[in-house]
Design a protein around this motif. Structure first.
Motif, PDB file in Angstrom:
ATOM      1  N   HIS A  34     -23.750  21.069 -44.398  1.00  0.00           N
ATOM      2  CA  HIS A  34     -24.018  20.437 -43.112  1.00  0.00           C
ATOM      3  C   HIS A  34     -24.814  19.142 -43.272  1.00  0.00           C
ATOM      4  O   HIS A  34     -24.659  18.218 -42.480  1.00  0.00           O
ATOM      5  CB  HIS A  34     -24.741  21.410 -42.194  1.00  0.00           C
ATOM      6  CG  HIS A  34     -23.908  22.615 -41.852  1.00  0.00           C
ATOM      7  ND1 HIS A  34     -22.847  23.050 -42.609  1.00  0.00           N
ATOM      8  CD2 HIS A  34     -23.961  23.478 -40.830  1.00  0.00           C
ATOM      9  CE1 HIS A  34     -22.311  24.110 -42.066  1.00  0.00           C
ATOM     10  NE2 HIS A  34     -22.969  24.411 -40.985  1.00  0.00           N
ATOM     11  N   TRP A  35     -25.691  19.092 -44.292  1.00  0.00           N
ATOM     12  CA  TRP A  35     -26.424  17.864 -44.529  1.00  0.00           C
ATOM     13  C   TRP A  35     -25.488  16.717 -44.916  1.00  0.00           C
ATOM     14  O   TRP A  35     -25.755  15.563 -44.616  1.00  0.00           O
ATOM     15  CB  TRP A  35     -27.448  18.048 -45.649  1.00  0.00           C
ATOM     16  CG  TRP A  35     -28.662  18.813 -45.247  1.00  0.00           C
ATOM     17  CD1 TRP A  35     -29.199  18.927 -44.008  1.00  0.00           C
ATOM     18  CD2 TRP A  35     -29.498  19.575 -46.110  1.00  0.00           C
ATOM     19  NE1 TRP A  35     -30.309  19.723 -44.040  1.00  0.00           N
ATOM     20  CE2 TRP A  35     -30.529  20.132 -45.316  1.00  0.00           C
ATOM     21  CE3 TRP A  35     -29.478  19.842 -47.468  1.00  0.00           C
ATOM     22  CZ2 TRP A  35     -31.518  20.930 -45.848  1.00  0.00           C
ATOM     23  CZ3 TRP A  35     -30.481  20.644 -47.985  1.00  0.00           C
ATOM     24  CH2 TRP A  35     -31.481  21.181 -47.186  1.00  0.00           C
ATOM     25  N   PHE A  36     -24.404  17.060 -45.605  1.00  0.00           N
ATOM     26  CA  PHE A  36     -23.464  16.041 -46.050  1.00  0.00           C
ATOM     27  C   PHE A  36     -22.228  15.960 -45.164  1.00  0.00           C
ATOM     28  O   PHE A  36     -21.194  15.437 -45.575  1.00  0.00           O
ATOM     29  CB  PHE A  36     -23.064  16.303 -47.510  1.00  0.00           C
ATOM     30  CG  PHE A  36     -24.200  16.111 -48.464  1.00  0.00           C
ATOM     31  CD1 PHE A  36     -24.646  14.844 -48.784  1.00  0.00           C
ATOM     32  CD2 PHE A  36     -24.852  17.207 -49.016  1.00  0.00           C
ATOM     33  CE1 PHE A  36     -25.716  14.665 -49.649  1.00  0.00           C
ATOM     34  CE2 PHE A  36     -25.911  17.045 -49.893  1.00  0.00           C
ATOM     35  CZ  PHE A  36     -26.346  15.773 -50.200  1.00  0.00           C
ATOM     36  N   ALA A  37     -22.322  16.458 -43.939  1.00  0.00           N
ATOM     37  CA  ALA A  37     -21.177  16.437 -43.021  1.00  0.00           C
ATOM     38  C   ALA A  37     -20.641  15.020 -42.777  1.00  0.00           C
ATOM     39  O   ALA A  37     -19.422  14.840 -42.776  1.00  0.00           O
ATOM     40  CB  ALA A  37     -21.528  17.122 -41.709  1.00  0.00           C
ATOM     41  N   PRO A  38     -21.489  14.018 -42.567  1.00  0.00           N
ATOM     42  CA  PRO A  38     -20.928  12.675 -42.353  1.00  0.00           C
ATOM     43  C   PRO A  38     -20.076  12.190 -43.530  1.00  0.00           C
ATOM     44  O   PRO A  38     -19.023  11.575 -43.334  1.00  0.00           O
ATOM     45  CB  PRO A  38     -22.163  11.791 -42.168  1.00  0.00           C
ATOM     46  CG  PRO A  38     -23.219  12.724 -41.667  1.00  0.00           C
ATOM     47  CD  PRO A  38     -22.939  14.025 -42.366  1.00  0.00           C
ATOM     48  N   GLN A  39     -20.515  12.486 -44.757  1.00  0.00           N
ATOM     49  CA  GLN A  39     -19.725  12.083 -45.915  1.00  0.00           C
ATOM     50  C   GLN A  39     -18.449  12.920 -46.021  1.00  0.00           C
ATOM     51  O   GLN A  39     -17.410  12.423 -46.445  1.00  0.00           O
ATOM     52  CB  GLN A  39     -20.541  12.211 -47.204  1.00  0.00           C
ATOM     53  CG  GLN A  39     -21.669  11.215 -47.326  1.00  0.00           C
ATOM     54  CD  GLN A  39     -22.937  11.658 -46.607  1.00  0.00           C
ATOM     55  OE1 GLN A  39     -22.999  12.727 -46.002  1.00  0.00           O
ATOM     56  NE2 GLN A  39     -23.948  10.807 -46.636  1.00  0.00           N
ATOM     57  N   LEU A  40     -18.539  14.194 -45.653  1.00  0.00           N
ATOM     58  CA  LEU A  40     -17.358  15.061 -45.710  1.00  0.00           C
ATOM     59  C   LEU A  40     -16.333  14.694 -44.651  1.00  0.00           C
ATOM     60  O   LEU A  40     -15.143  14.986 -44.801  1.00  0.00           O
ATOM     61  CB  LEU A  40     -17.769  16.531 -45.540  1.00  0.00           C
ATOM     62  CG  LEU A  40     -18.570  17.145 -46.671  1.00  0.00           C
ATOM     63  CD1 LEU A  40     -19.057  18.538 -46.274  1.00  0.00           C
ATOM     64  CD2 LEU A  40     -17.735  17.223 -47.931  1.00  0.00           C
ATOM     65  N   ASN A  41     -16.776  14.061 -43.577  1.00  0.00           N
ATOM     66  CA  ASN A  41     -15.856  13.692 -42.502  1.00  0.00           C
ATOM     67  C   ASN A  41     -14.844  12.630 -42.931  1.00  0.00           C
ATOM     68  O   ASN A  41     -13.889  12.356 -42.199  1.00  0.00           O
ATOM     69  CB  ASN A  41     -16.629  13.221 -41.268  1.00  0.00           C
ATOM     70  CG  ASN A  41     -17.215  14.381 -40.520  1.00  0.00           C
ATOM     71  OD1 ASN A  41     -16.744  15.510 -40.614  1.00  0.00           O
ATOM     72  ND2 ASN A  41     -18.261  14.110 -39.753  1.00  0.00           N
ATOM     73  N   GLU A  42     -15.029  12.039 -44.097  1.00  0.00           N
ATOM     74  CA  GLU A  42     -14.047  11.087 -44.607  1.00  0.00           C
ATOM     75  C   GLU A  42     -12.741  11.790 -44.978  1.00  0.00           C
ATOM     76  O   GLU A  42     -11.704  11.152 -45.075  1.00  0.00           O
ATOM     77  CB  GLU A  42     -14.609  10.344 -45.811  1.00  0.00           C
ATOM     78  CG  GLU A  42     -15.822   9.489 -45.476  1.00  0.00           C
ATOM     79  CD  GLU A  42     -16.444   8.851 -46.703  1.00  0.00           C
ATOM     80  OE1 GLU A  42     -15.852   8.935 -47.799  1.00  0.00           O
ATOM     81  OE2 GLU A  42     -17.534   8.279 -46.557  1.00  0.00           O
ATOM     82  N   PHE A  43     -12.805  13.102 -45.193  1.00  0.00           N
ATOM     83  CA  PHE A  43     -11.619  13.902 -45.519  1.00  0.00           C
ATOM     84  C   PHE A  43     -11.254  14.732 -44.305  1.00  0.00           C
ATOM     85  O   PHE A  43     -12.098  15.021 -43.457  1.00  0.00           O
ATOM     86  CB  PHE A  43     -11.913  14.824 -46.716  1.00  0.00           C
ATOM     87  CG  PHE A  43     -12.417  14.097 -47.916  1.00  0.00           C
ATOM     88  CD1 PHE A  43     -11.547  13.436 -48.773  1.00  0.00           C
ATOM     89  CD2 PHE A  43     -13.785  14.065 -48.190  1.00  0.00           C
ATOM     90  CE1 PHE A  43     -12.021  12.758 -49.877  1.00  0.00           C
ATOM     91  CE2 PHE A  43     -14.273  13.401 -49.298  1.00  0.00           C
ATOM     92  CZ  PHE A  43     -13.383  12.740 -50.150  1.00  0.00           C
TER      93      PHE A  43
END
Length: 91
Positions: A34-43
């Protein structure tokens, strides 16, 4: 008596190791993803951003898998050290 104590200690060490592993995996899916959700949203998965998918569905699925995996692994440890609960004993 020393054999029983060493057996108990070995069982506890294996159980403690399994518990620490499960807690680490839980921490990853509960917080790190969840902390890295913005970066994961690229996929994306099925048209949904990966961060949204992991927060809404993926983490929940991972938690259910963790529960079943932990129960099975703990049962194997218990059987190895002769402390498993056996349902056949009731008959």
């Amino acid at each position: 008596m020393a054999t029983a104590d060493s057996n108990h200690e070995a069982h506890w060490q294996r159980t403690k190791g399994l518990t620490i592993t499960v807690l680490a995996i839980w921490f990853i899916f509960a917080f790190v993803v969840h902390w890295f959700a913005p970066q994961l949203n690229e996929f994306s998965i099925l048209g949904f951003p990966l961060g949204f998918y992991m927060a809404g569905q993926g983490s929940l699925f991972a938690f259910v898998v963790i529960i079943f995996w932990f129960a099975r692994a703990q049962n194997r440890i218990d059987e190895e050290f002769g402390v498993a609960e056996d349902a056949d004993d009731d008959e």
